[in-house]
Design a protein around this motif. Structure first.
Motif, mmCIF file in Angstrom:
data_model
loop_
_atom_site.group_PDB
_atom_site.id
_atom_site.type_symbol
_atom_site.label_atom_id
_atom_site.label_comp_id
_atom_site.label_asym_id
_atom_site.label_seq_id
_atom_site.Cartn_x
_atom_site.Cartn_y
_atom_site.Cartn_z
ATOM 1 N N LEU A 12 0.824 -1.229 0.009
ATOM 2 C CA LEU A 12 0.059 0.074 0.041
ATOM 3 C C LEU A 12 0.674 1.241 -0.065
ATOM 4 C CD1 LEU A 12 -2.365 -1.101 2.618
ATOM 5 C CD2 LEU A 12 -2.938 -0.945 0.301
ATOM 6 N N PRO A 13 0.407 2.332 -0.247
ATOM 7 C CA PRO A 13 1.175 3.335 -0.445
ATOM 8 C C PRO A 13 1.689 3.870 0.945
ATOM 9 C CG PRO A 13 -0.996 3.767 -1.547
ATOM 10 C CD PRO A 13 -1.085 2.662 -0.956
ATOM 11 N N ALA A 14 2.635 4.598 1.360
ATOM 12 C CA ALA A 14 3.307 4.928 2.518
ATOM 13 C C ALA A 14 2.257 6.045 3.163
ATOM 14 C CB ALA A 14 4.591 5.545 2.302
ATOM 15 N N LEU A 15 2.123 5.783 4.469
ATOM 16 C CA LEU A 15 1.369 6.899 5.282
ATOM 17 C C LEU A 15 1.859 8.044 5.085
ATOM 18 C CD1 LEU A 15 0.994 4.638 8.360
ATOM 19 C CD2 LEU A 15 -0.703 5.492 7.123
ATOM 20 N N PRO A 16 1.116 9.111 5.127
ATOM 21 C CA PRO A 16 1.685 10.762 5.324
ATOM 22 C C PRO A 16 2.357 10.810 6.333
ATOM 23 C CG PRO A 16 -0.710 10.324 4.749
ATOM 24 C CD PRO A 16 -0.555 8.912 5.472
ATOM 25 N N ALA A 17 3.195 11.604 6.297
ATOM 26 C CA ALA A 17 4.205 12.136 7.336
ATOM 27 C C ALA A 17 3.358 12.560 8.586
ATOM 28 C CB ALA A 17 4.979 13.523 7.077
ATOM 29 N N LEU A 18 3.747 12.250 9.669
ATOM 30 C CA LEU A 18 2.731 12.441 10.952
ATOM 31 C C LEU A 18 2.269 14.189 11.037
ATOM 32 C CD1 LEU A 18 4.945 10.640 13.711
ATOM 33 C CD2 LEU A 18 2.678 10.093 12.818
ATOM 34 N N SER A 19 2.864 14.975 10.583
ATOM 35 C CA SER A 19 2.661 16.171 10.570
ATOM 36 C C SER A 19 1.341 16.621 9.608
ATOM 37 C CB SER A 19 3.561 17.468 10.166
ATOM 38 O OG SER A 19 4.221 17.058 8.739
ATOM 39 N N ALA A 20 1.423 15.849 8.472
ATOM 40 C CA ALA A 20 0.203 15.738 7.597
ATOM 41 C C ALA A 20 -0.832 15.167 8.292
ATOM 42 C CB ALA A 20 0.539 15.321 6.207
ATOM 43 N N GLN A 21 -0.612 14.031 8.815
ATOM 44 C CA GLN A 21 -1.746 13.300 9.717
ATOM 45 C C GLN A 21 -2.404 14.112 10.637
ATOM 46 O OE1 GLN A 21 -0.863 9.211 10.942
ATOM 47 N NE2 GLN A 21 0.638 9.060 9.440
ATOM 48 N N ALA A 22 -1.662 14.900 11.496
ATOM 49 C CA ALA A 22 -2.221 15.775 12.523
ATOM 50 C C ALA A 22 -3.315 16.977 11.997
ATOM 51 C CB ALA A 22 -1.165 16.381 13.239
ATOM 52 N N GLU A 23 -2.560 17.366 10.745
ATOM 53 C CA GLU A 23 -3.593 18.276 10.103
ATOM 54 C C GLU A 23 -4.790 17.680 9.323
ATOM 55 O OE1 GLU A 23 -2.940 21.512 10.245
ATOM 56 O OE2 GLU A 23 -1.100 21.130 11.311
ATOM 57 N N ARG A 24 -4.846 16.795 8.886
ATOM 58 C CA ARG A 24 -5.721 15.777 8.495
ATOM 59 C C ARG A 24 -6.819 15.474 9.736
ATOM 60 N NH1 ARG A 24 -9.830 14.975 4.773
ATOM 61 N NH2 ARG A 24 -10.429 12.722 4.765
ATOM 62 N N LEU A 25 -6.371 15.026 10.755
ATOM 63 C CA LEU A 25 -7.431 15.011 12.043
ATOM 64 C C LEU A 25 -7.879 16.294 12.462
ATOM 65 C CD1 LEU A 25 -5.303 12.538 14.193
ATOM 66 C CD2 LEU A 25 -7.121 12.096 12.579
ATOM 67 N N ILE A 26 -7.143 17.237 12.143
ATOM 68 C CA ILE A 26 -7.739 18.815 12.646
ATOM 69 C C ILE A 26 -8.665 19.247 11.778
ATOM 70 C CG2 ILE A 26 -7.121 21.004 12.961
ATOM 71 C CD1 ILE A 26 -4.189 20.128 13.939
ATOM 72 N N GLU A 27 -8.344 19.013 10.430
ATOM 73 C CA GLU A 27 -9.326 19.245 9.295
ATOM 74 C C GLU A 27 -10.848 18.701 9.527
ATOM 75 O OE1 GLU A 27 -9.950 18.568 4.524
ATOM 76 O OE2 GLU A 27 -8.075 18.103 5.538
ATOM 77 N N LEU A 28 -10.694 17.537 9.993
ATOM 78 C CA LEU A 28 -11.934 16.637 10.092
ATOM 79 C C LEU A 28 -12.619 17.017 11.454
ATOM 80 C CD1 LEU A 28 -10.729 13.084 8.602
ATOM 81 C CD2 LEU A 28 -12.321 14.752 7.824
#
Length: 226
Positions: A12-28
């Motif tokens: 599977l594609p690599a997970l996004p960087a943790l900083s990008a993951q944090a922004e995704r959670l904040i966006e949601l």
């Protein structure tokens, strides 16, 4: 053990960087569901960020802070929101197995994620001891939801997954026979046609096998890089 249908899980594609993951959670709005300031997610991600070429990890919010019933509707596929099946009103009562130890923190990391395609057509009762023997830990339902939030491609037709780290205990202490899973709705029955292709939180019996369900697992959980 049953015959495996795949030699290994798909790459599977690599997970996004943790900083990008944090922004995704904040966006949601996950931070608001969990009662956490956005800066706490950003600070945690920055401190835990893997160096270039390092092991990727999934950022997860502790299930006590953000339950499955609140997270599932945040999933999206083909523009359709995720949902929990109608016959699982007790979804938030599914708790970690005694063998699953969660960090005592609102935010933590999961490493070495695997969808478990090689265990397709195994039952949960067969898969759990096999994962334990491989020193792998089964994902919780909330962790599986976090994974799909960050990496929607992990959920694909004929290659979905169970999250058998979460189980419900009956009043007598025995485990309920249902085991939670994430898959894609066909829009049939009580799902409703409007939900066809939507991400779905459902359940399967612990003794049943399904050719299209693997068993998601990780190598471990931690609160920061070692």
């Amino acid at each position: 053990m049953p015959e495996t249908t795949h030699a290994t899980s798909a790459v599977l594609p690599a997970l996004p960087a943790l900083s990008a993951q944090a922004e995704r959670l904040i966006e949601l709005g996950v931070h608001e569901l969990a009662g956490l300031p956005a800066v706490e997610l950003r600070t945690f991600a920055a401190a835990a960020e893997a160096p270039a070429g390092g092991e990727s990890a999934l950022l997860a919010v502790h299930p006590d802070q953000a339950p499955a019933s609140a997270l599932a509707p945040l999933l999206r596929r083909d523009g359709k929101a995720g949902f929990v099946v109608t016959d699982m009103p007790d979804v938030d009562l599914f708790a970690p197995l005694d063998t699953v130890v969660l960090p005592d923190a609102p935010l933590y990391l999961l490493t070495g994620l695997d969808r478990g395609d090689q265990m397709a057509n195994w039952s949960p009762n067969e898969a759990l001891p096999a994962l334990t023997a491989e020193a792998r830990t089964p994902l919780l339902l909330t962790e599986g939801i976090h994974w799909v939030m960050q990496q929607p491609a992990v959920l694909e037709r004929n290659h979905c997954f169970m999250t058998i780290g979460s189980r419900l205990r009956k009043a007598n202490g025995a485990l309920d026979a249902r085991t939670p899973a994430l898959w894609i709705s066909n829009g049939t029955g009580r799902d409703g046609r409007e939900r066809r292709n939507a991400p779905k939180v459902g359940w399967c019996w612990a003794g049943n096998r399904h050719t299209w369900l693997g068993f998601a697992s990780a190598t471990g959980r931690r609160v920061q890089n070692l």
